[in-house]
Design a protein around this motif. Structure first.
Motif, PDB file in Angstrom:
ATOM      1  N   MET A 161     -27.371  -1.038  -5.681  1.00 48.71           N
ATOM      2  CA  MET A 161     -27.199   0.401  -5.753  1.00 48.71           C
ATOM      3  C   MET A 161     -28.130   1.021  -4.710  1.00 48.71           C
ATOM      4  N   ASN A 162     -27.610   1.931  -3.925  1.00 49.59           N
ATOM      5  CA  ASN A 162     -28.448   2.543  -2.900  1.00 49.59           C
ATOM      6  C   ASN A 162     -29.200   3.745  -3.467  1.00 49.59           C
ATOM      7  N   ALA A 163     -30.103   4.289  -2.661  1.00 52.90           N
ATOM      8  CA  ALA A 163     -30.974   5.370  -3.129  1.00 52.90           C
ATOM      9  C   ALA A 163     -30.191   6.641  -3.440  1.00 52.90           C
ATOM     10  N   GLY A 164     -29.138   6.920  -2.672  1.00 54.79           N
ATOM     11  CA  GLY A 164     -28.337   8.120  -2.913  1.00 54.79           C
ATOM     12  C   GLY A 164     -27.681   8.112  -4.284  1.00 54.79           C
ATOM     13  N   LYS A 165     -27.169   6.949  -4.683  1.00 54.16           N
ATOM     14  CA  LYS A 165     -26.546   6.852  -6.002  1.00 54.16           C
ATOM     15  C   LYS A 165     -27.577   7.008  -7.107  1.00 54.16           C
ATOM     16  N   THR A 166     -28.759   6.435  -6.915  1.00 53.57           N
ATOM     17  CA  THR A 166     -29.817   6.545  -7.923  1.00 53.57           C
ATOM     18  C   THR A 166     -30.232   7.995  -8.116  1.00 53.57           C
ATOM     19  N   VAL A 167     -30.395   8.716  -7.011  1.00 48.52           N
ATOM     20  CA  VAL A 167     -30.771  10.136  -7.101  1.00 48.52           C
ATOM     21  C   VAL A 167     -29.672  10.938  -7.795  1.00 48.52           C
ATOM     22  N   ALA A 168     -28.412  10.639  -7.465  1.00 48.62           N
ATOM     23  CA  ALA A 168     -27.297  11.356  -8.090  1.00 48.62           C
ATOM     24  C   ALA A 168     -27.268  11.114  -9.591  1.00 48.62           C
ATOM     25  N   TYR A 169     -27.507   9.864 -10.022  1.00 50.56           N
ATOM     26  CA  TYR A 169     -27.522   9.564 -11.458  1.00 50.56           C
ATOM     27  C   TYR A 169     -28.677  10.267 -12.165  1.00 50.56           C
ATOM     28  N   ILE A 170     -29.837  10.342 -11.538  1.00 47.49           N
ATOM     29  CA  ILE A 170     -30.989  11.019 -12.159  1.00 47.49           C
ATOM     30  C   ILE A 170     -30.709  12.519 -12.292  1.00 47.49           C
TER      31      ILE A 170
ATOM     32  N   PHE B  39     -19.276  10.749 -11.748  1.00 45.79           N
ATOM     33  CA  PHE B  39     -17.992  10.255 -11.244  1.00 45.79           C
ATOM     34  C   PHE B  39     -18.059   9.987  -9.741  1.00 45.79           C
ATOM     35  N   LEU B  40     -18.611  10.937  -8.987  1.00 42.49           N
ATOM     36  CA  LEU B  40     -18.676  10.779  -7.542  1.00 42.49           C
ATOM     37  C   LEU B  40     -19.617   9.654  -7.125  1.00 42.49           C
ATOM     38  N   ALA B  41     -20.728   9.494  -7.823  1.00 45.99           N
ATOM     39  CA  ALA B  41     -21.676   8.436  -7.470  1.00 45.99           C
ATOM     40  C   ALA B  41     -21.131   7.054  -7.826  1.00 45.99           C
ATOM     41  N   GLY B  42     -20.286   6.966  -8.830  1.00 49.50           N
ATOM     42  CA  GLY B  42     -19.775   5.674  -9.262  1.00 49.50           C
ATOM     43  C   GLY B  42     -18.565   5.186  -8.504  1.00 49.50           C
TER      44      GLY B  42
END
Length: 119
Positions: free
Chosen positions: A1-10, A51-54
């Motif tokens: 998982m990249n950093a952008g997805k992690t930030v989006a989930y948080i 949804f967008l991050a996944g």
């Protein structure tokens, strides 16, 4: 998982948490109906972020390399077409449904390569 997805989930988790708190606060004795709208919008934005991050993006391509390990000695410079006797190279061999197939560039005959028994 990249950093952008992690930030989006948080961020999505925080939005959903505060959205639920606003929705609950609407039904308290000092509640305001405007809080319900803020809570629903916050939860909706959080779910859209999840949804967008996944989603898998088309740029997340994987390259698959197939290596064939034949048990016998294979000498490609002596491989000849069964139909016309034309010389075949490694570019004429393609994998189709897990089996090696040869297409002759001279007579356009296609057939499956078979390995002869060693005995």
């Amino acid at each position: 998982m990249n950093a952008g997805k992690t930030v989006a989930y948080i961020i999505a988790a925080i939005l959903i948490l505060f959205g639920v708190l606003f929705i609950w606060a609407t039904f308290s004795p000092q509640g305001n109906t405007g809080w319900l709208v803020v809570g629903v919008i916050s939860v909706a934005i959080g779910l859209v972020l999840i949804f967008l991050a996944g989603r898998k993006r088309p740029s997340d391509k994987q390259e698959v390399n197939v290596k064939i390990d034949l048990s016998g000695n294979v000498n490609l410079d002596t491989l000849k077409c069964k139909s016309c006797g034309g010389t075949l190279t490694s570019e004429n061999i393609k994998m189709v449904a897990g089996a090696p197939y040869v297409t002759c560039p001279y007579c356009n005959t296609t057939y499956q390569l078979t390995e002869e028994p060693k005995w």
